[in-house]
Design a protein around this motif. Structure first.
Motif, PDB file in Angstrom:
ATOM      1  N   ALA A  51       0.827  -1.203   0.000  1.00  0.00           N
ATOM      2  CA  ALA A  51       0.000   0.000   0.000  1.00  0.00           C
ATOM      3  C   ALA A  51       0.863   1.255   0.000  1.00  0.00           C
ATOM      4  N   LEU A  52       1.943   1.241   0.777  1.00  0.00           N
ATOM      5  CA  LEU A  52       2.860   2.369   0.810  1.00  0.00           C
ATOM      6  C   LEU A  52       3.515   2.580  -0.547  1.00  0.00           C
ATOM      7  N   GLU A  53       3.955   1.501  -1.180  1.00  0.00           N
ATOM      8  CA  GLU A  53       4.584   1.615  -2.493  1.00  0.00           C
ATOM      9  C   GLU A  53       3.594   2.126  -3.544  1.00  0.00           C
ATOM     10  N   GLU A  54       2.349   1.671  -3.488  1.00  0.00           N
ATOM     11  CA  GLU A  54       1.328   2.166  -4.419  1.00  0.00           C
ATOM     12  C   GLU A  54       1.079   3.657  -4.207  1.00  0.00           C
ATOM     13  N   TYR A  55       1.034   4.078  -2.959  1.00  0.00           N
ATOM     14  CA  TYR A  55       0.845   5.494  -2.639  1.00  0.00           C
ATOM     15  C   TYR A  55       2.007   6.323  -3.183  1.00  0.00           C
ATOM     16  N   GLU A  56       3.235   5.842  -2.967  1.00  0.00           N
ATOM     17  CA  GLU A  56       4.406   6.562  -3.464  1.00  0.00           C
ATOM     18  C   GLU A  56       4.382   6.667  -4.987  1.00  0.00           C
ATOM     19  N   MET A  57       4.012   5.576  -5.659  1.00  0.00           N
ATOM     20  CA  MET A  57       3.934   5.602  -7.124  1.00  0.00           C
ATOM     21  C   MET A  57       2.879   6.599  -7.593  1.00  0.00           C
ATOM     22  N   ALA A  58       1.738   6.643  -6.910  1.00  0.00           N
ATOM     23  CA  ALA A  58       0.682   7.585  -7.277  1.00  0.00           C
ATOM     24  C   ALA A  58       1.153   9.020  -7.076  1.00  0.00           C
ATOM     25  N   GLN A  59       1.878   9.269  -5.985  1.00  0.00           N
ATOM     26  CA  GLN A  59       2.424  10.608  -5.726  1.00  0.00           C
ATOM     27  C   GLN A  59       3.427  10.993  -6.808  1.00  0.00           C
ATOM     28  N   ASP A  60       4.308  10.060  -7.173  1.00  0.00           N
ATOM     29  CA  ASP A  60       5.299  10.317  -8.216  1.00  0.00           C
ATOM     30  C   ASP A  60       4.620  10.613  -9.559  1.00  0.00           C
ATOM     31  N   ALA A  61       3.603   9.827  -9.886  1.00  0.00           N
ATOM     32  CA  ALA A  61       2.891  10.032 -11.145  1.00  0.00           C
ATOM     33  C   ALA A  61       2.192  11.388 -11.159  1.00  0.00           C
ATOM     34  N   ALA A  62       1.594  11.769 -10.045  1.00  0.00           N
ATOM     35  CA  ALA A  62       0.928  13.070  -9.966  1.00  0.00           C
ATOM     36  C   ALA A  62       1.936  14.207 -10.094  1.00  0.00           C
TER      37      ALA A  62
END
Length: 87
Positions: A51-62
């Motif tokens: 979940a943390l990695e998915e959140y980080e990826m979403a933040q990076d993409a944004a």
């Protein structure tokens, strides 16, 4: 940390490692590991890590989308940048 559900010292962890890992893995607990009375690490289960990695990826993409939208196409040569930084 408000999300740490249990704390254990590094000394106690040595004797309870299997139990602590099970609590993190199966019960989803976030186990704080303390050293000298201070939080030194947090043991989380694989689901929390994913979940943390998915959140980080979403933040990076944004952040990428935002930077791309703000890009005006202007480029600076490396030596110009260095000259500006040295000035």
């Amino acid at each position: 940390m408000d999300t740490v559900t249990f704390e254990i010292t590094t000394r106690d962890l040595r004797g309870q490692l299997s139990d602590v890992v099970s609590r993190a893995m199966y019960a989803g607990e976030r186990i704080g590991v303390t050293r000298n009375g201070k939080l030194a690490a947090v043991l989380v289960g694989p689901a929390d890590l994913e979940a943390l990695e998915e959140y980080e990826m979403a933040q990076d993409a944004a952040a990428y989308r935002e930077a791309k939208a703000e890009d005006d196409g202007t480029r600076v040569k490396l030596d110009e940048l260095r000259a500006d930084l040295d000035a």
